[in-house]
Motif scaffolding. Sequence first.
Motif, PDB file in Angstrom:
ATOM      1  N   ILE A 136       5.551  53.689  20.156  1.00  7.58           N
ATOM      2  CA  ILE A 136       6.571  53.980  21.170  1.00  7.58           C
ATOM      3  C   ILE A 136       6.432  55.411  21.680  1.00  7.58           C
ATOM      4  CG2 ILE A 136       9.060  54.347  21.483  1.00  7.58           C
ATOM      5  CD1 ILE A 136       8.193  51.422  21.654  1.00  7.58           C
ATOM      6  N   ALA A 137       6.085  56.324  20.806  1.00  3.62           N
ATOM      7  CA  ALA A 137       5.941  57.725  21.204  1.00  3.62           C
ATOM      8  C   ALA A 137       4.846  57.926  22.239  1.00  3.62           C
ATOM      9  CB  ALA A 137       5.670  58.585  19.971  1.00  3.62           C
ATOM     10  N   LYS A 138       3.894  57.003  22.318  1.00  3.17           N
ATOM     11  CA  LYS A 138       2.790  57.106  23.273  1.00  3.17           C
ATOM     12  C   LYS A 138       3.162  56.588  24.665  1.00  3.17           C
ATOM     13  CE  LYS A 138      -0.543  55.985  19.595  1.00  3.17           C
ATOM     14  NZ  LYS A 138      -1.530  54.951  19.163  1.00  3.17           N
ATOM     15  N   ARG A 139       4.266  55.873  24.768  1.00  2.00           N
ATOM     16  CA  ARG A 139       4.577  55.162  26.002  1.00  2.00           C
ATOM     17  C   ARG A 139       5.360  56.026  26.987  1.00  2.00           C
ATOM     18  NH1 ARG A 139       3.942  49.393  24.998  1.00  2.00           N
ATOM     19  NH2 ARG A 139       5.310  48.920  26.737  1.00  2.00           N
ATOM     20  N   ASP A 140       5.279  55.620  28.248  1.00  2.00           N
ATOM     21  CA  ASP A 140       5.988  56.306  29.322  1.00  2.00           C
ATOM     22  C   ASP A 140       7.461  55.913  29.269  1.00  2.00           C
ATOM     23  OD1 ASP A 140       6.995  57.357  31.646  1.00  2.00           O
ATOM     24  OD2 ASP A 140       5.717  56.176  33.000  1.00  2.00           O
ATOM     25  N   ARG A 141       8.344  56.866  29.044  1.00  2.00           N
ATOM     26  CA  ARG A 141       9.774  56.582  28.939  1.00  2.00           C
ATOM     27  C   ARG A 141      10.370  56.071  30.244  1.00  2.00           C
ATOM     28  NH1 ARG A 141      13.139  60.859  25.314  1.00  2.00           N
ATOM     29  NH2 ARG A 141      11.915  60.754  23.388  1.00  2.00           N
ATOM     30  N   HIS A 172      21.148  49.591   5.042  1.00  2.00           N
ATOM     31  CA  HIS A 172      22.000  50.694   5.502  1.00  2.00           C
ATOM     32  C   HIS A 172      21.802  51.959   4.650  1.00  2.00           C
ATOM     33  CE1 HIS A 172      25.350  52.488   7.646  1.00  2.00           C
ATOM     34  NE2 HIS A 172      26.013  52.711   6.527  1.00  2.00           N
ATOM     35  N   THR A 173      20.695  52.014   3.921  1.00  2.00           N
ATOM     36  CA  THR A 173      20.440  53.204   3.108  1.00  2.00           C
ATOM     37  C   THR A 173      20.093  54.382   4.018  1.00  2.00           C
ATOM     38  OG1 THR A 173      18.093  52.657   2.867  1.00  2.00           O
ATOM     39  CG2 THR A 173      19.602  51.817   1.171  1.00  2.00           C
ATOM     40  N   PRO A 174      20.315  55.603   3.551  1.00  2.00           N
ATOM     41  CA  PRO A 174      20.026  56.770   4.392  1.00  2.00           C
ATOM     42  C   PRO A 174      18.599  56.806   4.935  1.00  2.00           C
ATOM     43  CG  PRO A 174      21.365  57.431   2.524  1.00  2.00           C
ATOM     44  CD  PRO A 174      21.001  55.976   2.301  1.00  2.00           C
ATOM     45  N   ILE A 175      17.619  56.446   4.114  1.00  2.00           N
ATOM     46  CA  ILE A 175      16.236  56.500   4.593  1.00  2.00           C
ATOM     47  C   ILE A 175      16.012  55.495   5.722  1.00  2.00           C
ATOM     48  CG2 ILE A 175      15.384  54.873   2.833  1.00  2.00           C
ATOM     49  CD1 ILE A 175      12.750  56.406   2.832  1.00  2.00           C
ATOM     50  N   GLU A 176      16.662  54.340   5.658  1.00  2.00           N
ATOM     51  CA  GLU A 176      16.515  53.355   6.729  1.00  2.00           C
ATOM     52  C   GLU A 176      17.198  53.816   8.011  1.00  2.00           C
ATOM     53  OE1 GLU A 176      16.624  48.989   5.077  1.00  2.00           O
ATOM     54  OE2 GLU A 176      17.947  50.267   3.879  1.00  2.00           O
ATOM     55  N   VAL A 177      18.391  54.359   7.871  1.00  2.00           N
ATOM     56  CA  VAL A 177      19.110  54.844   9.044  1.00  2.00           C
ATOM     57  C   VAL A 177      18.321  55.959   9.728  1.00  2.00           C
ATOM     58  CG1 VAL A 177      21.205  56.012   9.819  1.00  2.00           C
ATOM     59  CG2 VAL A 177      21.361  54.141   8.161  1.00  2.00           C
ATOM     60  N   GLU A 178      17.773  56.873   8.938  1.00  2.00           N
ATOM     61  CA  GLU A 178      16.958  57.954   9.496  1.00  2.00           C
ATOM     62  C   GLU A 178      15.716  57.390  10.197  1.00  2.00           C
ATOM     63  OE1 GLU A 178      16.094  60.373   6.130  1.00  2.00           O
ATOM     64  OE2 GLU A 178      18.192  60.974   5.833  1.00  2.00           O
ATOM     65  N   THR A 179      15.122  56.373   9.598  1.00  2.00           N
ATOM     66  CA  THR A 179      13.927  55.753  10.168  1.00  2.00           C
ATOM     67  C   THR A 179      14.234  55.089  11.505  1.00  2.00           C
ATOM     68  OG1 THR A 179      12.927  55.400   7.987  1.00  2.00           O
ATOM     69  CG2 THR A 179      12.179  53.978   9.773  1.00  2.00           C
ATOM     70  N   LEU A 180      15.357  54.378  11.567  1.00  2.00           N
ATOM     71  CA  LEU A 180      15.746  53.741  12.829  1.00  2.00           C
ATOM     72  C   LEU A 180      16.069  54.783  13.894  1.00  2.00           C
ATOM     73  CD1 LEU A 180      16.247  50.934  14.108  1.00  2.00           C
ATOM     74  CD2 LEU A 180      18.663  51.242  13.543  1.00  2.00           C
ATOM     75  N   ASN A 181      16.722  55.847  13.501  1.00  2.00           N
ATOM     76  CA  ASN A 181      17.048  56.911  14.451  1.00  2.00           C
ATOM     77  C   ASN A 181      15.790  57.569  15.011  1.00  2.00           C
ATOM     78  OD1 ASN A 181      19.788  56.475  14.161  1.00  2.00           O
ATOM     79  ND2 ASN A 181      20.079  58.095  12.645  1.00  2.00           N
ATOM     80  N   ARG A 182      14.766  57.715  14.180  1.00  2.00           N
ATOM     81  CA  ARG A 182      13.507  58.288  14.656  1.00  2.00           C
ATOM     82  C   ARG A 182      12.868  57.395  15.712  1.00  2.00           C
ATOM     83  NH1 ARG A 182      12.794  60.133   9.278  1.00  2.00           N
ATOM     84  NH2 ARG A 182      11.643  58.255   8.705  1.00  2.00           N
ATOM     85  N   LEU A 183      12.915  56.090  15.477  1.00  2.00           N
ATOM     86  CA  LEU A 183      12.375  55.158  16.466  1.00  2.00           C
ATOM     87  C   LEU A 183      13.155  55.262  17.775  1.00  2.00           C
ATOM     88  CD1 LEU A 183      10.639  52.781  17.414  1.00  2.00           C
ATOM     89  CD2 LEU A 183      12.269  51.247  16.268  1.00  2.00           C
ATOM     90  N   GLN A 184      14.450  55.304  17.684  1.00  2.00           N
ATOM     91  CA  GLN A 184      15.270  55.398  18.895  1.00  2.00           C
ATOM     92  C   GLN A 184      14.984  56.695  19.639  1.00  2.00           C
ATOM     93  OE1 GLN A 184      19.490  55.006  18.219  1.00  2.00           O
ATOM     94  NE2 GLN A 184      19.963  54.823  20.387  1.00  2.00           N
ATOM     95  N   ASP A 185      14.873  57.786  18.915  1.00  2.00           N
ATOM     96  CA  ASP A 185      14.588  59.076  19.541  1.00  2.00           C
ATOM     97  C   ASP A 185      13.193  59.108  20.166  1.00  2.00           C
ATOM     98  OD1 ASP A 185      17.076  59.937  18.743  1.00  2.00           O
ATOM     99  OD2 ASP A 185      16.340  61.073  17.003  1.00  2.00           O
ATOM    100  N   ALA A 186      12.227  58.434  19.530  1.00  2.00           N
ATOM    101  CA  ALA A 186      10.847  58.448  20.031  1.00  2.00           C
ATOM    102  C   ALA A 186      10.754  57.874  21.439  1.00  2.00           C
ATOM    103  CB  ALA A 186       9.926  57.683  19.082  1.00  2.00           C
ATOM    104  N   GLY A 187      11.615  56.894  21.734  1.00  2.00           N
ATOM    105  CA  GLY A 187      11.584  56.280  23.060  1.00  2.00           C
ATOM    106  C   GLY A 187      12.750  56.657  23.946  1.00  2.00           C
ATOM    107  N   GLY A 188      13.673  57.456  23.410  1.00  2.00           N
ATOM    108  CA  GLY A 188      14.859  57.808  24.174  1.00  2.00           C
ATOM    109  C   GLY A 188      15.727  56.607  24.508  1.00  2.00           C
ATOM    110  N   PHE A 189      15.733  55.626  23.610  1.00  2.00           N
ATOM    111  CA  PHE A 189      16.393  54.361  23.891  1.00  2.00           C
ATOM    112  C   PHE A 189      17.911  54.477  23.878  1.00  2.00           C
ATOM    113  CE2 PHE A 189      12.331  52.844  22.026  1.00  2.00           C
ATOM    114  CZ  PHE A 189      11.909  52.044  23.081  1.00  2.00           C
ATOM    115  N   ALA A 190      18.540  53.685  24.737  1.00  2.00           N
ATOM    116  CA  ALA A 190      19.988  53.492  24.703  1.00  2.00           C
ATOM    117  C   ALA A 190      20.291  52.242  23.893  1.00  2.00           C
ATOM    118  CB  ALA A 190      20.546  53.336  26.111  1.00  2.00           C
ATOM    119  N   ASP A 191      21.273  52.331  23.034  1.00  2.00           N
ATOM    120  CA  ASP A 191      21.775  51.205  22.250  1.00  2.00           C
ATOM    121  C   ASP A 191      22.906  50.585  23.064  1.00  2.00           C
ATOM    122  OD1 ASP A 191      23.175  49.560  20.476  1.00  2.00           O
ATOM    123  OD2 ASP A 191      23.091  50.985  18.812  1.00  2.00           O
ATOM    124  N   VAL A 192      22.616  49.499  23.772  1.00  2.00           N
ATOM    125  CA  VAL A 192      23.552  49.025  24.791  1.00  2.00           C
ATOM    126  C   VAL A 192      24.882  48.560  24.203  1.00  2.00           C
ATOM    127  CG1 VAL A 192      21.690  48.435  26.369  1.00  2.00           C
ATOM    128  CG2 VAL A 192      22.627  46.650  24.878  1.00  2.00           C
TER     129      VAL A 192
END
Length: 265
Positions: A136-141, A172-192
């Motif tokens: 996702i980090a490689k893609r055009d936002r 819902h463990t902290p490491i999973e939440v952090e991992t999901l947040n990194r993915l969301q940030d990598a693409g600048g995604f909106a959680d509709v």
Amino acid sequence: MTLRLATWNINSVRLRIDQVARFVQERAPDVLLLQEIKCTTDQFPRAAFEEMGLPHLRVAGQKGWHGVAIASRLPIADNTTLEVCKLGHARCVSARVAGVDIQNFYIPAGGDVPDRALNPKFDHKMDFYQRLTAEIAKRDRHAPLVLAGDFNIAPGENDVWNHRYMSKIVSHTPIEVETLNRLQDAGGFADVLRDRFPEPQKLASWWSYRAADFRKSNRGLRLDHIWTSPGLTPAVVKDTARIHDDVREWERPSDHAPVTVDLDV
């Protein structure tokens, strides 16, 4: 044109094909993303989807497990599927519909122990997210992209029935939440969904079969997501994102409820 997109972990498409037909008739999705179809590609009930008015299909099946599909009223163009599963499971299928790149995921659940060294299933889940984030980090936002499906992580405190308890449980463990947040940030995604229903409103899309009455037990998790890229988020039609939790009340339901959003494309 308004495009209604739905995602639903159906937990066996052949077993619940009548429910799919009812949902399509009542809620009129233009594009339906399914996870856990639990059949091979050649076993997928194509004729039933043609009868529903969703004749355009992309299916990635697997015998007895996993499997994902996209069914559309509108023609589908091929695009690049983000194949990031190191074990080669059928966990992603993609399509381009009305100019929108749609990536449909069934991300690994991760087993019971949130430790990569002790639990190969959890390691697989984290590896899947790492690979996906890198792609996702490689893609055009600015390109219109939907990332959707069963992500098997409930990110927020109000996406679980009990934050303190669930923080020790896989999903819902902290490491999973952090991992999901990194993915969301990598693409600048909106959680509709969360954009429409801000914290602290409780949201859930999955409820265990163990409870005879899922509403009474009220122990849900928001595992099913629709995310839009910065290039697509302006197309989200205000106040259309929703969880169809009433579908969870139907006879012999999936343990997941469908999630929908309308896009003005």
